[in-house]
Write a protein that holds these residues in place. Structure first.
Motif, PDB file in Angstrom:
ATOM      1  N   LEU A 305       0.831  -1.202   0.000  1.00  0.00           N
ATOM      2  CA  LEU A 305       0.000   0.000   0.000  1.00  0.00           C
ATOM      3  C   LEU A 305       0.866   1.253   0.000  1.00  0.00           C
ATOM      4  N   PHE A 306       1.964   1.214   0.760  1.00  0.00           N
ATOM      5  CA  PHE A 306       2.868   2.368   0.817  1.00  0.00           C
ATOM      6  C   PHE A 306       3.486   2.645  -0.559  1.00  0.00           C
ATOM      7  N   VAL A 307       3.949   1.608  -1.244  1.00  0.00           N
ATOM      8  CA  VAL A 307       4.581   1.791  -2.560  1.00  0.00           C
ATOM      9  C   VAL A 307       3.553   2.279  -3.576  1.00  0.00           C
ATOM     10  N   ILE A 308       2.350   1.716  -3.551  1.00  0.00           N
ATOM     11  CA  ILE A 308       1.316   2.108  -4.521  1.00  0.00           C
ATOM     12  C   ILE A 308       0.926   3.567  -4.338  1.00  0.00           C
ATOM     13  N   ILE A 309       0.754   3.982  -3.071  1.00  0.00           N
ATOM     14  CA  ILE A 309       0.398   5.384  -2.819  1.00  0.00           C
ATOM     15  C   ILE A 309       1.542   6.310  -3.238  1.00  0.00           C
ATOM     16  N   THR A 310       2.769   5.894  -2.929  1.00  0.00           N
ATOM     17  CA  THR A 310       3.934   6.728  -3.256  1.00  0.00           C
ATOM     18  C   THR A 310       4.083   6.925  -4.762  1.00  0.00           C
ATOM     19  N   PHE A 311       3.766   5.889  -5.552  1.00  0.00           N
ATOM     20  CA  PHE A 311       3.966   5.961  -7.003  1.00  0.00           C
ATOM     21  C   PHE A 311       2.661   6.162  -7.769  1.00  0.00           C
ATOM     22  N   SER A 312       1.614   6.599  -7.096  1.00  0.00           N
ATOM     23  CA  SER A 312       0.411   6.960  -7.833  1.00  0.00           C
ATOM     24  C   SER A 312       0.679   8.207  -8.671  1.00  0.00           C
ATOM     25  N   LYS A 313      -0.082   8.377  -9.723  1.00  0.00           N
ATOM     26  CA  LYS A 313       0.253   9.349 -10.766  1.00  0.00           C
ATOM     27  C   LYS A 313       0.392  10.770 -10.231  1.00  0.00           C
ATOM     28  N   HIS A 314      -0.574  11.229  -9.452  1.00  0.00           N
ATOM     29  CA  HIS A 314      -0.542  12.626  -9.011  1.00  0.00           C
ATOM     30  C   HIS A 314       0.592  12.879  -8.016  1.00  0.00           C
ATOM     31  N   ILE A 315       0.908  11.876  -7.181  1.00  0.00           N
ATOM     32  CA  ILE A 315       1.996  12.060  -6.215  1.00  0.00           C
ATOM     33  C   ILE A 315       3.346  12.088  -6.939  1.00  0.00           C
ATOM     34  N   VAL A 316       3.507  11.233  -7.954  1.00  0.00           N
ATOM     35  CA  VAL A 316       4.760  11.230  -8.717  1.00  0.00           C
ATOM     36  C   VAL A 316       4.956  12.571  -9.422  1.00  0.00           C
ATOM     37  N   GLU A 317       3.881  13.102 -10.011  1.00  0.00           N
ATOM     38  CA  GLU A 317       3.989  14.398 -10.684  1.00  0.00           C
ATOM     39  C   GLU A 317       4.330  15.506  -9.693  1.00  0.00           C
ATOM     40  N   VAL A 320       8.064  15.205  -8.810  1.00  0.00           N
ATOM     41  CA  VAL A 320       8.927  15.717  -9.879  1.00  0.00           C
ATOM     42  C   VAL A 320       8.917  17.245  -9.893  1.00  0.00           C
ATOM     43  N   SER A 321       7.733  17.859  -9.686  1.00  0.00           N
ATOM     44  CA  SER A 321       7.667  19.324  -9.652  1.00  0.00           C
ATOM     45  C   SER A 321       8.396  19.890  -8.433  1.00  0.00           C
ATOM     46  N   LEU A 322       8.341  19.166  -7.299  1.00  0.00           N
ATOM     47  CA  LEU A 322       9.073  19.612  -6.112  1.00  0.00           C
ATOM     48  C   LEU A 322      10.580  19.540  -6.334  1.00  0.00           C
ATOM     49  N   ILE A 323      11.021  18.508  -7.054  1.00  0.00           N
ATOM     50  CA  ILE A 323      12.452  18.414  -7.370  1.00  0.00           C
ATOM     51  C   ILE A 323      12.880  19.615  -8.206  1.00  0.00           C
ATOM     52  N   GLY A 324      12.030  20.025  -9.139  1.00  0.00           N
ATOM     53  CA  GLY A 324      12.371  21.175  -9.976  1.00  0.00           C
ATOM     54  C   GLY A 324      12.405  22.481  -9.221  1.00  0.00           C
ATOM     55  N   SER A 325      11.735  22.560  -8.067  1.00  0.00           N
ATOM     56  CA  SER A 325      11.720  23.806  -7.294  1.00  0.00           C
ATOM     57  C   SER A 325      12.923  23.962  -6.379  1.00  0.00           C
ATOM     58  N   VAL A 326      13.802  22.945  -6.337  1.00  0.00           N
ATOM     59  CA  VAL A 326      15.017  23.063  -5.524  1.00  0.00           C
ATOM     60  C   VAL A 326      15.921  24.129  -6.139  1.00  0.00           C
ATOM     61  N   PRO A 327      16.418  25.048  -5.333  1.00  0.00           N
ATOM     62  CA  PRO A 327      17.263  26.126  -5.899  1.00  0.00           C
ATOM     63  C   PRO A 327      18.515  25.584  -6.580  1.00  0.00           C
ATOM     64  N   VAL A 329      20.126  23.482  -8.339  1.00  0.00           N
ATOM     65  CA  VAL A 329      20.271  22.137  -8.920  1.00  0.00           C
ATOM     66  C   VAL A 329      18.931  21.516  -9.306  1.00  0.00           C
ATOM     67  N   GLY A 330      17.814  22.158  -8.945  1.00  0.00           N
ATOM     68  CA  GLY A 330      16.490  21.581  -9.185  1.00  0.00           C
ATOM     69  C   GLY A 330      16.215  21.241 -10.639  1.00  0.00           C
ATOM     70  N   PRO A 331      16.325  22.203 -11.563  1.00  0.00           N
ATOM     71  CA  PRO A 331      16.035  21.891 -12.981  1.00  0.00           C
ATOM     72  C   PRO A 331      16.924  20.790 -13.549  1.00  0.00           C
ATOM     73  N   ALA A 332      18.195  20.792 -13.134  1.00  0.00           N
ATOM     74  CA  ALA A 332      19.097  19.747 -13.646  1.00  0.00           C
ATOM     75  C   ALA A 332      18.690  18.366 -13.144  1.00  0.00           C
ATOM     76  N   LEU A 333      18.198  18.277 -11.913  1.00  0.00           N
ATOM     77  CA  LEU A 333      17.751  16.992 -11.372  1.00  0.00           C
ATOM     78  C   LEU A 333      16.380  16.602 -11.925  1.00  0.00           C
ATOM     79  N   GLN A 334      15.549  17.598 -12.197  1.00  0.00           N
ATOM     80  CA  GLN A 334      14.195  17.311 -12.665  1.00  0.00           C
ATOM     81  C   GLN A 334      14.197  16.716 -14.067  1.00  0.00           C
ATOM     82  N   LYS A 335      15.117  17.135 -14.909  1.00  0.00           N
ATOM     83  CA  LYS A 335      15.134  16.707 -16.304  1.00  0.00           C
ATOM     84  C   LYS A 335      15.267  15.194 -16.466  1.00  0.00           C
ATOM     85  N   PRO A 336      16.234  14.503 -15.825  1.00  0.00           N
ATOM     86  CA  PRO A 336      16.330  13.047 -16.014  1.00  0.00           C
ATOM     87  C   PRO A 336      15.119  12.291 -15.482  1.00  0.00           C
ATOM     88  N   PHE A 337      14.527  12.787 -14.375  1.00  0.00           N
ATOM     89  CA  PHE A 337      13.325  12.124 -13.863  1.00  0.00           C
ATOM     90  C   PHE A 337      12.171  12.256 -14.854  1.00  0.00           C
TER      91      PHE A 337
END
Length: 403
Positions: A305-317, A320-327, A329-337
């Protein structure tokens, strides 16, 4: 008379004190010897003494094969029955007929279940260090099924190619994706993996049980640590020791439900529960039944249940958007994901014939991490078996000295 009695008692007391001192000195000598032997064995690793380690590993492997062969020879009836069943299934497998569809289906399911049970056993036994097969295999498998279910809008993946490759069903798909539908899709794999981890907990139980029944010193440092811990139940202790004692008391006093509670949650100290149950001669089916229910049903549904909730579509998106908001290095990390998720979506909509997308460095890193962990697991097995043979030599040397 009284004086004579007093004079007679006095030497006896002195002698008793002397014996006590001798006993203490003997105990301290034995402990020092064991500690020295342990340090000598732990130094026997591939990166320090490769030739000796490989030599001892091969000798220990031959000894284990000899022991297993002897045990099989003692159970000739069971071996004969097993060979008869194998012959029967071989005849059914190679004989043409309408039953071949059922045979192929059973073969596929059997191999699939055996694969996950084997990974569960590897995760639990480890021979000194467990291979974290949940993080390396089962967790990513559940995550990929979850992402595919939300992308395809269905869990009706064709079979085959699923589970070898997940491809979205062709045409329009109607239906809502729910947690329960995804959980049911991966229930077999998760339960088989949990059953494998329960089977992997049996060696500590049988080791402690045999040592208690025979009264002999067990060939295991964990059991020696357990006995020392039982002697140190009083007084101040650190957090780890108190946690171990808590597991031991729960298993000993509560019984079936204590074992079930320890097995139902992620618990790195569960090996101690197996040793405790073996030491206190808890019935096999009480221990294994509670362990199987806890690990294969309760714990696996929590982790799943934990893995399914963690990787559900809206949480994954959102992740990824939170990774891009990191000052910085964020955009560089967001791109490969983002590229990795896009490649997975494209793969889900193209069955076998299309060319795969360029390999992402994220998947490359994960593959190398898996490879490194598997290599480390194999090396740990070699070291553990070499140290086991070294312990045989030490015990033989000490027994020859005492003769």
């Amino acid at each position: 008379m009284a004086a004579n009695g007093a004079s007679c008692e006095q030497p006896q007391k002195r002698g008793g004190a002397k014996d006590k001192l001798n006993g203490k000195s003997t105990d301290s000598f034995v402990k020092e010897r064991r500690q020295k032997d342990k340090e000598e064995r732990l130094s026997l690793v591939l990166w320090r003494r490769p030739v000796t380690t490989l030599h001892y590993f091969l000798l220990e492997t031959l000894i284990k094969l000899k022991e297993w062969t002897y045990k099989l020879w003692q159970r000739q009836g069971t071996v004969f029955l097993f060979l008869v069943l194998c012959s029967f299934f071989s005849i059914a497998y190679y004989t043409e007929g309408a039953h071949q569809n059922y045979v192929q289906y059973l073969e596929m399911k059997f191999l699939w279940c055996a694969y996950w049970i084997g990974l569960g056993i590897l995760s639990s036994v480890g021979l000194g260090t467990g291979l974290h097969t949940f993080l390396l295999y089962l967790g990513p498998h559940i995550a990929s099924v979850t992402l595919a279910a939300y992308e395809c809008g269905s869990t009706d993946f064709p079979e085959p190619p699923y589970p070898d490759q997940i491809v979205c069903p062709q045409g329009e798909v109607e239906g809502n994706i729910s947690l329960f539908s995804i959980m049911s899709k991966v229930r077999l794999e998760a339960c088989m993996w949990g059953a494998g981890t329960a089977i992997g907990e049996l060696p500590p139980y049988f080791m402690a049980r045999a040592a208690r029944q025979s009264g002999a010193d067990p060939d295991d440092e964990d059991y020696e640590e357990f006995e020392e811990m039982l002697e140190q139940t009083e007084g101040a202790q650190d957090f780890v020791t108190r946690a171990k004692l808590g597991v031991q008391h729960m298993v000993q006093k509560v019984g079936f439900f204590g074992i079930l509670a320890c097995a139902s949650i992620p618990n790195p100290l569960f090996d101690l529960a197996g040793i405790t149950c073996g030491h206190f001669l808890v019935p096999f089916w009480t221990f294994f039944g509670a362990t199987l229910i806890g690990k294969a049903i309760i714990k696996m549904h929590i982790q799943k249940l934990f893995v399914i909730i963690t990787f559900s579509k809206h949480i994954v998106e959102q992740m990824v958007s939170l990774i891009g908001s990191v000052p910085k290095v964020g955009p560089a990390l967001q791109k490969p994901f983002s590229q990795y998720l896009e490649a997975q979506r494209n793969k889900l909509h193209h069955a076998g014939g299309s060319a795969p997308a360029d390999e992402n460095w994220l998947s490359w890193v994960f593959e190398k991490v898996v490879l490194v962990m598997v290599c480390y697991f194999v090396i740990s097995i070699i070291n553990s078996m070499a140290q086991s043979y070294a312990k045989r030599l030490q015990q033989r040397r000490h027994s020859e000295k005492t003769k």
